[in-house]
Design a protein around this motif. Structure first.
Motif, short mmCIF file in Angstrom:
data_model
loop_
_atom_site.label_atom_id
_atom_site.label_comp_id
_atom_site.label_asym_id
_atom_site.label_seq_id
_atom_site.Cartn_x
_atom_site.Cartn_y
_atom_site.Cartn_z
N ILE A 485 144.34 32.63 31.01
CA ILE A 485 145.02 31.34 31.16
C ILE A 485 144.03 30.21 30.91
CG2 ILE A 485 146.25 29.85 32.79
CD1 ILE A 485 147.34 32.34 34.10
N ASN A 486 144.43 29.31 29.99
CA ASN A 486 143.64 28.13 29.62
C ASN A 486 142.31 28.47 28.96
OD1 ASN A 486 145.61 26.38 30.62
ND2 ASN A 486 144.70 26.37 32.66
N ARG A 487 142.18 29.73 28.51
CA ARG A 487 140.92 30.10 27.84
C ARG A 487 141.16 30.77 26.50
NH1 ARG A 487 137.22 33.32 31.95
NH2 ARG A 487 136.22 33.80 29.94
N GLY A 488 142.29 31.39 26.30
CA GLY A 488 142.54 32.06 25.03
C GLY A 488 142.77 33.54 25.21
N VAL A 489 142.52 34.29 24.14
CA VAL A 489 142.75 35.73 24.10
C VAL A 489 141.42 36.44 23.93
CG1 VAL A 489 143.87 37.61 22.83
CG2 VAL A 489 145.07 35.44 23.16
N SER A 490 141.26 37.55 24.66
CA SER A 490 140.00 38.32 24.56
C SER A 490 140.32 39.78 24.27
CB SER A 490 139.20 38.23 25.87
OG SER A 490 138.69 36.94 26.05
N ARG A 491 139.45 40.37 23.45
CA ARG A 491 139.51 41.81 23.19
C ARG A 491 138.30 42.45 23.86
NH1 ARG A 491 138.60 43.61 17.19
NH2 ARG A 491 136.48 43.12 17.88
N ILE A 492 138.60 43.40 24.76
CA ILE A 492 137.55 43.96 25.62
C ILE A 492 137.41 45.45 25.35
CG2 ILE A 492 136.87 44.41 28.01
CD1 ILE A 492 138.45 41.91 28.80
N GLN A 493 136.18 45.88 25.21
CA GLN A 493 135.86 47.31 25.17
C GLN A 493 135.11 47.67 26.44
OE1 GLN A 493 133.59 47.85 21.56
NE2 GLN A 493 135.43 48.19 20.32
N LEU A 494 135.68 48.63 27.19
CA LEU A 494 135.05 49.05 28.44
C LEU A 494 134.07 50.19 28.18
CD1 LEU A 494 138.18 49.08 30.78
CD2 LEU A 494 136.50 47.25 30.48
N THR A 495 133.17 50.33 29.11
CA THR A 495 132.23 51.46 29.03
C THR A 495 132.99 52.75 29.31
OG1 THR A 495 131.66 51.12 31.34
CG2 THR A 495 130.28 50.03 29.69
N ALA A 496 132.32 53.87 29.08
CA ALA A 496 132.99 55.17 29.23
C ALA A 496 133.44 55.40 30.67
CB ALA A 496 132.04 56.28 28.79
N ASP A 497 132.70 54.87 31.64
CA ASP A 497 133.08 55.06 33.04
C ASP A 497 134.05 53.97 33.53
OD1 ASP A 497 131.43 52.90 33.09
OD2 ASP A 497 129.91 53.79 34.40
N LEU A 498 134.44 53.04 32.62
CA LEU A 498 135.42 51.99 32.91
C LEU A 498 134.96 51.04 34.01
CD1 LEU A 498 138.72 54.11 32.93
CD2 LEU A 498 137.62 52.97 30.99
N LYS A 499 133.64 50.96 34.21
CA LYS A 499 133.14 50.12 35.29
C LYS A 499 132.65 48.75 34.82
CE LYS A 499 131.90 53.77 38.56
NZ LYS A 499 130.83 54.34 39.42
N SER A 500 132.38 48.64 33.56
CA SER A 500 131.88 47.36 33.06
C SER A 500 132.35 47.17 31.62
CB SER A 500 130.34 47.30 33.14
OG SER A 500 129.78 48.33 32.34
N ILE A 501 132.01 45.98 31.09
CA ILE A 501 132.43 45.61 29.73
C ILE A 501 131.31 45.92 28.76
CG2 ILE A 501 133.11 43.69 28.23
CD1 ILE A 501 134.37 42.39 30.66
N ARG A 502 131.62 46.70 27.75
CA ARG A 502 130.62 47.02 26.72
C ARG A 502 130.60 45.93 25.64
NH1 ARG A 502 131.36 52.60 23.72
NH2 ARG A 502 133.10 51.41 22.79
N ASN A 503 131.77 45.42 25.31
CA ASN A 503 131.84 44.39 24.27
C ASN A 503 133.07 43.52 24.52
OD1 ASN A 503 131.24 42.98 21.88
ND2 ASN A 503 132.66 44.23 20.70
N GLU A 504 132.92 42.22 24.28
CA GLU A 504 134.05 41.31 24.46
C GLU A 504 134.06 40.29 23.34
OE1 GLU A 504 136.01 38.19 27.75
OE2 GLU A 504 134.11 39.23 28.16
#
Length: 940
Positions: A485-504
């Motif tokens: 909201i009020n920032r735009g659209v993001s494409r996120i790739q999570l790490t294999a353990d789904l605990k953090s963001i690998r790429n955004e």
């Protein structure tokens, strides 16, 4: 009251639409029971809207114009779908009954009055009374309550009289007693006599129906056609069926309802559907067996509980006249509505149907209701006050995203599994079937399913991410797309353990700030105010779907399946896109909110969240063909609130409306025939030089200060592509009409000619003046030239005079010298006479004498003198004619300013002789002594 006959297609359609909604049985699915909670749409027309009295005693529709006519306490109401108009009787009585005849006339009845309304030359209804054809004065105290048209004629019925109009004649038919109402059923006429029982009209005579004695104590308020040759009789004590032989009671439950609530009117809607209206408790819809299918009353849908009249229009929708207002029940639509009568729900955001439990998430909390129990109502789930954002079932477990956290629901109870506030959207990851990802007010949350219990539980946050996420999608590559909201659209790739963001990767655009993220057939799309954008090759471009939607801009889109998409339009309203075709759904934009949540709640049933309730869209409502086009009508043109050129009731070719120049400001009123659909008008006013285009939901348009000329007004609506056309001519003022313009043109030409003549005269005068000036200039120049020429000539003459004078003087001197020489020679000869011979001497002497002052010398001298001094001698001789030749010679010599000596030499005389000649000349010319002779001669 006239009960219109329903054509089979309309009746069949109503039965098909209403059957799954109204019939509720244990074998029915929860979806069908959910439909049973809902009702057809009911539109309200209050007295403030139609601007008349409260009571509406009878309603009818015109079979040609489709206008609705209501017998109102103020007068006859006319409704064209957009405008209400009231026509009052001459004595302003209450109109109790109305019927539209096959001849197109509108018949009404009132106190001591009945007649018909017919349109006059101006298109307005004009009343024609029929009472004058009745000799019986008792009619003046009677009210006409029912009007029925049969093959025998038109019947007008009061409590004491019955009149038949046929072939413009009125016949009074005797009634057996005081009667309540006249009814038509199965092509027969029936009346209920007070304290008498049931009668049938045969050959203008009332015949008592045997076996109806038990009805003496009952008021017969309703008689309807039932099955085959049976009729359904409604009384204040219940309902009965008469099969032509005997009577039997009809449905005790319905009979109890109508007797308890005072049955007043009824209508057979279709062969299997009936409506019964009461005085105290609204009306009910019943099936052929009398089972009450739905109850409409003031607490849920109606304006008033006292039902006075019914009629069914040509679109198979029900009109209800009440003690206060008119309601329009849209039976001919599969779309149904639920409105909470207690108004405790608030704004509904989401819903979920779990067997017979219906959960509603609203801005006030989570509500639940058992739809299998007809009398059950919505109740608040304990501890679930506050805003509910999402309800979702995953693997038979129900998640509730709430303002205070996330809960699991079971049998109407809630158990919190996460304290993260604002669970907006929950998705199962395709790459991780045992994992759920949730977007909230602040975090991305991960839920995992326990392998032992198969129960979902909160696992962890996604580290490095903190933002509100309202929409979330997973693409085919496992990327997570979120709309911030009020920032735009993001494409996120999570790490294999789904605990953090690998790429955004962020895609920032002002259009994305309030956009809606959705996945359609595997494609990531964003709905913006400029249309659908689709992610392609690293960027967002206009979606191919948007190109197919053309001018329709989605605010939200809801994929139904691989072919169909439900669209919440930015301009308002819902539409469905199906295999390249776009069709609007019959929902008004005012019924929807800015962001609706639309989803499938049960098989073949879609749910639309609205304020204080919801709308159900059955599958058949999405597959129905486009509704038949309803062409808009141009009703009238008004100037200063007065109709000009009448009112029009059909879309046929309208006459050209001619207006005076002072009528160049007017209002055009138009309408669309009665419909539950939202109507948007597009109208164009064309002229030779301009084109005005407008779009509005208002059924009128005002134009001001239009210049004289020819105009064409074109009208169409969103319900039809057909145009209605009105040609308008605004005449110029008398001082600018064709005759005046011709006169002005002639005057203008005359003025031009006059100006031309004046200018021509001025030009001629100027030309003549210039010519005169030029001539004068040339004359002056010629004079100057002549003067110069004279001067030059004078100069030349002077030069010639000087030269001639010099020559004359020289000539004179030469003559003098010659004479002197000859005198000397002569003197020398005198001294030598003896030396020459006498003859030679004499010869020489004569030669000398001839050459001394000879006339030849004088003639030469005179000729030269006249060239120098033109006319001097003649002038002198004219003035003094007594002058001699010698005097003239002397005067000539004096003119030459010669001395006396020179003159003497020229004349070969002595000086004294010259002086003597001078003296004589003075005397002849009478010259005073004090005057100089030489000066006088010079002045002549």
């Amino acid at each position: 009251m006239l009960h219109p006959k329903i054509s089979y297609p309309s009746a069949k359609l109503i039965s098909v639409l209403l059957f799954p909604l109204f019939f509720c049985a244990p074998s029915f699915s929860s979806g069908q029971r959910l439909e049973n909670l809902c009702r057809p749409e009911v539109l309200h027309f209050t007295p403030n809207i139609y601007q008349a009295q409260r009571q509406n005693w009878s309603i009818a529709q015109h079979h040609q114009t489709k206008f609705m006519y209501t017998a109102n306490s103020k007068g006859l109401l006319e409704f064209d779908g957009s405008h209400w108009k009231c026509y009052e009787l001459p004595r302003r009585q209450i109109i109790r009954s109305v019927m539209v005849g096959k001849d197109g006339l509108i018949y009404t009845g009132a106190l001591g009055e009945f007649g018909y309304w017919q349109r006059n030359s101006q298109g307005q209804l004009s009343y024609h009374s029929l009472v004058s054809k009745i000799p019986d004065k008792a009619i003046q105290t009677e009210e006409i309550w029912h009007i029925i048209e049969t093959t025998e004629g038109i019947f007008f019925q009061s409590f004491a009289f019955l009149f038949l109009l046929k072939n413009h004649k009125i016949e009074k038919i005797e009634v057996p007693s005081t009667i309540l109402y006249l009814f038509e059923a199965n092509d027969k006429l029936w009346i209920g006599g007070i304290d008498q029982g049931l009668y049938e009209l045969k050959n203008k005579k009332f015949v008592f129906v045997k076996g109806s004695e038990f009805l003496k104590s009952k008021n017969i308020n309703v008689i309807l056609p039932y099955q085959a040759h049976e009729i359904l009789i409604g009384t204040n004590a219940g309902l009965f069926v008469y099969d032509g032989i005997s009577f039997r009671e009809f449905n005790s439950q319905l009979s109890s309802f109508v007797s308890d609530n005072q049955l007043n009117t009824a209508l057979r809607i279709s062969p299997t559907l009936f409506a019964f209206g009461t005085i105290l408790n609204g009306f009910v819809l019943c099936d052929l067996q009398g089972n009450i299918l739905q109850h409409f009353h003031q607490k849920n849908d109606l304006q008033n509980n006292t039902i006075l009249s019914f009629t069914l229009d040509q679109d198979a929708n029900l009109w209800v006249g009440m003690d206060s207002g008119i309601d329009y029940v849209v039976l001919n639509s599969p779309i149904k509505y639920f409105k909470d009568p207690s108004e405790k729900l608030g704004m509904v955001y989401c819903a979920l149907l779990d067997q017979d439990l219906l959960y509603l998430g609203t801005n006030r909390g989570l509500f639940v209701r058992n739809i299998a129990l007809p009398n059950d109502g919505f109740r608040l789930v304990p501890m679930m006050q506050g805003r509910v954002l999402e309800l979702k079932k995953v693997d038979e477990q129900i998640f509730c995203g709430h303002n205070s956290g996330t809960f699991l629901l079971e049998k109407g109870w809630a158990h919190k599994i996460s304290n993260v506030t604002g669970g907006w959207v929950l998705k199962k990851l395709s790459k991780h079937p045992d994992v759920l990802i949730q977007g909230t007010y602040t975090k991305l949350c991960i839920y995992r399913k326990k392998s032992q219990t198969k129960q979902w539980e909160f696992s962890h946050f996604v580290e490095g991410f903190s933002a509100p996420v309202k929409h979330l999608e997973e693409d085919s590559e496992g990327n997570i797309w979120v709309n911030l909201i009020n920032r735009g659209v993001s494409r996120i790739q999570l790490t294999a353990d789904l605990k953090s963001i690998r790429n955004e990767v962020n895609y920032e655009d002002s259009e994305f700030y309030r956009s809606n993220l959705v996945q359609v057939n595997g494609k990531i799309m964003v709905a913006t105010s400029k249309g659908l954008l689709e992610y392609q090759n690293g960027t967002f471009k206009e979606a191919d779907l948007q190109k197919k939607l053309k001018k329709v801009i989605p605010q939200q889109i809801f994929p139904l399946d691989n072919q169909r998409i439900l669209i919440n339009k930015l301009e308002g309203g819902l539409a469905i896109y199906d295999q390249g075709q776009i069709r609007s759904l019959p929902l008004k934009s005012s019924q929807l909110v800015d962001e609706n949540n639309i989803f499938k709640i049960a098989p073949s049933l879609y749910f639309v969240c609205v304020e204080n309730g919801f709308i159900l869209l059955p599958e058949k409502s999405l597959n129905l063909p486009q509704l038949k086009q309803t062409q808009s009508l141009i009703r009238e043109l008004r100037v200063e609130n007065r109709p000009i050129a009448g009112e029009w009731t059909s879309p046929s070719v309208l006459p050209v409306v001619s207006l005076g120049h002072e009528q160049n400001s007017f209002v055009i009123k138009f309408c669309t025939l009665p419909t539950p659909l939202e109507v948007t008008y597009t109208y164009v006013l064309e002229s030779d030089s301009k084109r005005w285009v407008y779009s509005s939901v208002q059924p009128s348009k005002e134009f001001n200060n239009l210049p004289p000329g020819a105009y064409t007004f074109r009208l169409k609506s969103n319900l039809s592509t057909r145009e209605s056309l009105l040609q308008i001519e605004i005449r110029p003022p008398w001082y600018w009409n064709m005759f005046s313009q011709t006169v002005y043109f002639i005057l203008f030409l005359s003025l031009l000619y006059l100006v031309y003549r004046v200018q021509q005269k001025r030009f001629q005068q100027k030309h003549e003046k210039q010519k005169r000036e030029l001539e004068e200039k040339l004359r002056r120049q010629a004079e100057e030239n002549h003067q110069k020429l004279l001067e030059l000539r004078n100069q030349q003459l002077e030069q010639d005079v000087i030269r001639k004078s010099e020559e004359l003087a020289n000539s004179a001197m030469n003559i003098v010298r010659k004479n002197e020489l000859l005198e000397k020679v002569e003197q020398e000869l005198l001294q030598l006479p003896n030396d020459l011979g006498k003859s030679a001497y004499q010869k020489l002497h004569r030669l000398i004498e001839r050459n001394l002052s000879s006339d030849k010398d004088w003639r030469v001298f005179e000729a030269n003198f006249n060239q120098v001094h033109e006319g001097f001698l003649k002038k002198l001789l004219t003035q003094y004619p007594n002058l001699s030749k010698g005097d003239l010679k002397l005067a000539a010599f004096l003119r030459m300013n010669l001395s006396s000596k020179e003159i003497a030499g020229f004349l070969n005389i002595t000086v004294q002789s010259v002086e003597l000649k001078r003296h004589r000349l003075r005397q002849k010319i009478n010259l005073p002594p004090d005057k100089s002779l030489s000066e006088f001669i010079m002045q002549v």
